[in-house]
Write a protein that holds these residues in place. Structure first.
Motif, PDB file in Angstrom:
ATOM      1  N   CYS A  15       0.832  -1.219   0.000  1.00 32.68           N
ATOM      2  CA  CYS A  15       0.000   0.000   0.000  1.00 32.68           C
ATOM      3  C   CYS A  15       0.863   1.264   0.000  1.00 32.68           C
ATOM      4  O   CYS A  15       0.566   2.226  -0.708  1.00 32.68           O
ATOM      5  N   LYS A  17       3.805   1.602  -1.241  1.00 35.86           N
ATOM      6  CA  LYS A  17       4.459   1.758  -2.557  1.00 35.86           C
ATOM      7  C   LYS A  17       3.468   2.190  -3.631  1.00 35.86           C
ATOM      8  O   LYS A  17       3.834   2.869  -4.588  1.00 35.86           O
ATOM      9  N   ASP A  18       2.202   1.789  -3.499  1.00 35.54           N
ATOM     10  CA  ASP A  18       1.234   2.086  -4.564  1.00 35.54           C
ATOM     11  C   ASP A  18       0.484   3.399  -4.336  1.00 35.54           C
ATOM     12  O   ASP A  18      -0.167   3.898  -5.239  1.00 35.54           O
ATOM     13  N   HIS A  44      -6.540   2.919  -4.047  1.00 31.39           N
ATOM     14  CA  HIS A  44      -5.495   1.964  -4.453  1.00 31.39           C
ATOM     15  C   HIS A  44      -5.055   1.085  -3.291  1.00 31.39           C
ATOM     16  O   HIS A  44      -4.827  -0.112  -3.452  1.00 31.39           O
ATOM     17  N   ILE A  48      -5.197  -2.995  -3.239  1.00 31.85           N
ATOM     18  CA  ILE A  48      -3.956  -3.782  -3.337  1.00 31.85           C
ATOM     19  C   ILE A  48      -3.683  -4.626  -2.086  1.00 31.85           C
ATOM     20  O   ILE A  48      -2.943  -5.609  -2.149  1.00 31.85           O
TER      21      ILE A  48
END
Ligand SMILES: Cc1cc2nc3c(=O)[nH]c(=O)nc-3n(C[C@H](O)[C@H](O)[C@H](O)COP(=O)(O)O)c2cc1C
Length: 272
Positions: A15, A17-18, A44, A48
């Motif tokens: 999470c 990183k996204d 996102h 994810i």
């Protein structure tokens, strides 16, 4: 606002990183923690997370469904064929369109991406008021056309449209069944937004859904143009003068069937 269930978090960092605005951080406890400073609610992190530890307090989380390859994957050949076979429908049956189908079309618009996740597209479904709206569009086109014909400065390329609109209006006045604006369709959905790209993208997905539901549609550019040039259409729809109608999808069950795709120009592409 994002909430992360710390007991569930496995510290995988997917999470963090996204997140497009770096609004989730890892702390010493090796768990993800939302900062909720710059979050624009794109979801996102929710989508994810492998252990479904994240929720948004701003949305109905019961709408979130897990990925299933069978149900969620589009075959590229079928998608391409659907895009190629899609046609603007201008011949409709008189049967009304079921409310559930109109709702599903709007759902396709609602889930379309928007700049900065603004989700600033709204929808007007016109069924009962369609005749009133149609008359307003015909009146507007006649006013616009007549004005352009009488204006010596009108661009000659646009003059043919002016004559077409006046002709369409006169034909409709003579016989109200002659309807070259909405082609006697039973429904229309309009998108309203200050952001033209957001509403246009939504409309494109809505068109695909319309076809997938066995319905036909075309975009009425005449209607949206008339709504920009004369106040009567927005008045009929109860809109403010500053509201921007981006698209008008005219919808109904097609009374015709296409047998093949239609040809297109080659794409102009620059490969760099
Ligand atoms: C922005 C836009 C506005 C349009 N406006 C009208 C319109 O006012 N009336 C109409 O009959 N068709 C309208 N169309 C349909 C186009 O004429 C049609 O897309 C085009 O001829 C190609 O045919 P196809 O959609 O079947 O591929 C519009 C299409 C778009 C994308």
């Amino acid at each position: 606002m994002i909430k992360i269930e710390q007991e569930k978090c496995i510290g995988c960092t997917l999470c963090t990183k996204d997140c497009p605005v770096s609004d989730i951080e890892m702390k010493e406890d090796l768990k993800a923690h939302p900062k909720n400073e710059r979050c624009f609610n794109c979801g996102h992190c929710i989508a994810i997370c492998p252990v479904a530890a994240i929720e948004s307090l701003d949305y109905d989380m019961s709408e979130v469904v897990p990925f299933e390859p069978e149900a969620f994957t589009l075959n590229s050949e079928n998608l391409m064929n659907a895009i190629k076979f899609r046609r603007s429908t201008r011949q409709f049956k008189s049967a009304p369109v079921e409310k559930e189908k109109l709702e599903k079309i709007i759902e396709a618009g609602r889930y379309t991406q928007t700049a900065t996740n603004s989700q600033n597209v709204s929808y007007i479904v016109v069924t009962d008021k369609l005749d009133e709206l149609k008359e307003a569009v015909f009146e507007s086109l006649n006013v616009m056309g007549t004005h352009m014909i009488n204006d010596p400065n009108t661009d000659p390329n646009l003059l043919k449209y002016a004559h077409m609109w006046v002709h369409m209006y006169n034909a409709h006045k003579e016989n109200p069944k002659v309807d070259s604006v909405f082609f006697n369709a039973p429904a229309a959905i309009l998108t309203v937004s200050s952001h033209v790209v957001n509403a246009t993208l939504a409309s494109s997905n809505m068109e695909l859904m319309t076809n997938a539901l066995g319905l036909g549609t075309f975009f009425s550019g005449f209607m949206t143009l008339a709504s920009e040039r004369t106040p009567i259409i927005k008045q009929v729809l109860g809109l403010k003068e500053t509201d921007n109608i981006v698209t008008c999808m005219v919808i109904g069950y097609p009374s015709i069937k296409y047998k093949r795709t239609a040809p297109r120009k080659k794409a102009e592409v620059i490969w760099l």
